[in-house]
Every structure is written in C-alpha cells, then in structure tokens.
Design a protein around this motif. Structure first.
Motif, short mmCIF file in Angstrom:
data_model
loop_
_atom_site.label_atom_id
_atom_site.label_comp_id
_atom_site.label_asym_id
_atom_site.label_seq_id
_atom_site.Cartn_x
_atom_site.Cartn_y
_atom_site.Cartn_z
N GLN A 95 0.83 -1.20 0.00
CA GLN A 95 0.00 0.00 0.00
C GLN A 95 0.87 1.26 0.00
O GLN A 95 0.60 2.20 -0.74
CB GLN A 95 -0.93 -0.02 1.21
CG GLN A 95 -1.96 1.07 1.19
CD GLN A 95 -2.99 0.90 2.30
OE1 GLN A 95 -3.01 -0.10 3.01
NE2 GLN A 95 -3.85 1.88 2.44
N THR A 96 1.92 1.26 0.79
CA THR A 96 2.82 2.42 0.86
C THR A 96 3.50 2.67 -0.48
O THR A 96 3.57 3.80 -0.96
CB THR A 96 3.88 2.20 1.96
OG1 THR A 96 3.21 2.04 3.20
CG2 THR A 96 4.84 3.37 2.04
N VAL A 97 3.99 1.60 -1.10
CA VAL A 97 4.68 1.72 -2.39
C VAL A 97 3.73 2.24 -3.46
O VAL A 97 4.08 3.13 -4.24
CB VAL A 97 5.29 0.36 -2.81
CG1 VAL A 97 5.73 0.38 -4.26
CG2 VAL A 97 6.45 -0.01 -1.91
N LEU A 98 2.51 1.72 -3.51
CA LEU A 98 1.58 2.11 -4.57
C LEU A 98 0.98 3.49 -4.36
O LEU A 98 0.60 4.15 -5.33
CB LEU A 98 0.51 1.04 -4.74
CG LEU A 98 1.04 -0.25 -5.35
CD1 LEU A 98 -0.02 -1.34 -5.32
CD2 LEU A 98 1.53 -0.02 -6.77
N GLN A 99 0.90 3.95 -3.13
CA GLN A 99 0.42 5.31 -2.90
C GLN A 99 1.38 6.34 -3.49
O GLN A 99 0.98 7.44 -3.84
CB GLN A 99 0.23 5.57 -1.40
CG GLN A 99 -1.01 4.90 -0.87
CD GLN A 99 -1.16 5.04 0.64
OE1 GLN A 99 -0.19 5.28 1.35
NE2 GLN A 99 -2.37 4.87 1.12
N ALA A 100 2.64 5.96 -3.63
CA ALA A 100 3.63 6.86 -4.22
C ALA A 100 3.64 6.77 -5.75
O ALA A 100 4.44 7.44 -6.40
CB ALA A 100 5.02 6.52 -3.67
N ARG A 101 2.79 5.95 -6.31
CA ARG A 101 2.70 5.75 -7.77
C ARG A 101 1.29 6.08 -8.24
O ARG A 101 0.48 5.19 -8.50
CB ARG A 101 3.02 4.30 -8.13
CG ARG A 101 4.34 3.79 -7.63
CD ARG A 101 5.45 4.32 -8.47
NE ARG A 101 6.72 3.76 -8.01
CZ ARG A 101 7.81 3.76 -8.71
NH1 ARG A 101 7.81 4.27 -9.90
NH2 ARG A 101 8.92 3.26 -8.23
N PRO A 102 0.97 7.34 -8.41
CA PRO A 102 -0.40 7.71 -8.79
C PRO A 102 -0.82 7.23 -10.18
O PRO A 102 -2.01 7.17 -10.47
CB PRO A 102 -0.40 9.24 -8.71
CG PRO A 102 1.03 9.64 -8.78
CD PRO A 102 1.83 8.51 -8.22
N SER A 103 0.13 6.85 -11.02
CA SER A 103 -0.23 6.36 -12.35
C SER A 103 -0.78 4.93 -12.31
O SER A 103 -1.35 4.47 -13.29
CB SER A 103 0.96 6.44 -13.29
OG SER A 103 1.99 5.57 -12.85
N ILE A 104 -0.61 4.25 -11.19
CA ILE A 104 -1.11 2.88 -11.05
C ILE A 104 -2.37 2.91 -10.18
O ILE A 104 -2.33 3.35 -9.03
CB ILE A 104 -0.05 1.96 -10.42
CG1 ILE A 104 1.18 1.89 -11.32
CG2 ILE A 104 -0.62 0.56 -10.18
CD1 ILE A 104 2.34 1.12 -10.73
N GLU A 105 -3.47 2.44 -10.75
CA GLU A 105 -4.70 2.36 -9.98
C GLU A 105 -4.55 1.24 -8.96
O GLU A 105 -3.97 0.19 -9.26
CB GLU A 105 -5.89 2.08 -10.90
CG GLU A 105 -6.15 3.20 -11.89
CD GLU A 105 -7.35 2.93 -12.76
OE1 GLU A 105 -8.40 2.52 -12.22
OE2 GLU A 105 -7.24 3.12 -13.98
N PHE A 106 -5.08 1.44 -7.74
CA PHE A 106 -4.90 0.47 -6.67
C PHE A 106 -6.16 0.33 -5.85
O PHE A 106 -6.82 1.32 -5.53
CB PHE A 106 -3.74 0.90 -5.77
CG PHE A 106 -3.53 0.01 -4.57
CD1 PHE A 106 -3.11 -1.30 -4.73
CD2 PHE A 106 -3.74 0.49 -3.29
CE1 PHE A 106 -2.91 -2.13 -3.63
CE2 PHE A 106 -3.54 -0.33 -2.18
CZ PHE A 106 -3.12 -1.64 -2.36
N ALA A 107 -6.49 -0.92 -5.53
CA ALA A 107 -7.61 -1.20 -4.64
C ALA A 107 -7.22 -2.36 -3.73
O ALA A 107 -6.43 -3.23 -4.12
CB ALA A 107 -8.86 -1.55 -5.44
N GLN A 108 -7.78 -2.36 -2.54
CA GLN A 108 -7.49 -3.40 -1.57
C GLN A 108 -8.81 -3.85 -0.96
O GLN A 108 -9.69 -3.03 -0.72
CB GLN A 108 -6.57 -2.83 -0.49
CG GLN A 108 -6.01 -3.84 0.47
CD GLN A 108 -4.84 -3.26 1.22
OE1 GLN A 108 -3.75 -3.21 0.69
NE2 GLN A 108 -5.06 -2.83 2.45
N GLY A 109 -8.96 -5.16 -0.72
CA GLY A 109 -10.19 -5.67 -0.14
C GLY A 109 -9.95 -6.89 0.72
O GLY A 109 -8.95 -7.59 0.58
#
Length: 139
Positions: A100-114
């Motif tokens: 989650q930390t790594v992907l929050q720094a990459r706004p070009s990659i859409e991310f979802a967690q469930g």
C-alpha cells in the motif's frame, strides 16, 4: 491487449484447479488474457507473467497476500507496472502495508485493496471494462 495476472502469495496450498475469481474474469471479460501463478512458481512462469504485463496495453495484477508484511517475489511484476505510464492497476486481496505504501507513491497505477475477492469485483469490472472499451476505440 488487456492482461489479468493472478499471483497467490499466501502460505496455503498453492495448486488449485478452480479459482472462482479467474472464472469470474473469464466469464465477464472473455477478451482479457488471464494468467495465474504463485510465489513457488518456477522462474519461467514468472518470466512469462512479466512479458505478458510488458506487452499488454492494459494490465491488472491481482495479488492474494493474506497478512504478508514484506515485498518479495511480487516486486518483479510490480517493477514492470512502475515502468508503464498508463494502463496499469493492482488489486490486493488481503492486508499488505508495504504494498500500500509503495503504490500510494505511484499515482499512475490504480490500486484497490479488499478483505475478500468480492470486495474487489467493482474495481476489477471498472478497470477491465474501461480498458476493453479503450482498446475497441483504438482499433
């Protein structure tokens, strides 16, 4: 091309023939190329997954992580997504604070967690559906 790569990083028995999530993706989006592997998959399969992500115009990496705390074999696949300017997404089934930390720094990659795959169906449907529409428009 739109690709969906399913990577199971949990400690459970990695080899199962039926994965309901993959069946759902194949039924809802038959045009999407799907591929699944786990943390114990041999390097040839991991290399194939990397090429599939590289060569696809749109790609979604689905991670089943459980309570995993560190980044490991998924980094090779994430690195491919980091190089893409657009058209990349990650869905995580489980809790993975480092991811989650790594992907929050990459706004070009859409991310979802469930907490369950069903929690992620709306995100998957939106990303895959929109990518297929965009592919159709470009052709």
């Amino acid at each position: 091309m739109t690709a969906f790569v399913y990577l199971n990083l949990t400690e459970e028995a990695p080899f199962t023939y039926q994965k309901p999530l993959l069946t759902w993706v194949k039924n809802q989006f038959p045009e999407v190329v799907t591929f699944d592997l786990d943390a114990a998959s041999d390097p040839m399969l991991q290399s194939h997954a990397q090429r599939l992500l590289q060569e696809s115009r749109f790609c979604l990496l689905f991670l089943k992580t459980g309570q995993k705390r560190t980044l490991g074999s998924e980094m090779k696949l994430l690195d491919v997504l980091f190089r893409k300017q657009t058209g990349a997404a990650v869905a995580n089934w489980g809790q993975h604070p480092a991811l989650q930390t790594v992907l929050q720094a990459r706004p070009s990659i859409e991310f979802a967690q469930g907490a369950t795959p069903e929690d992620l169906y709306p995100f998957l449907a939106s990303f895959l559906g929109n990518s297929l529409k965009t592919n159709d428009v470009q052709m």
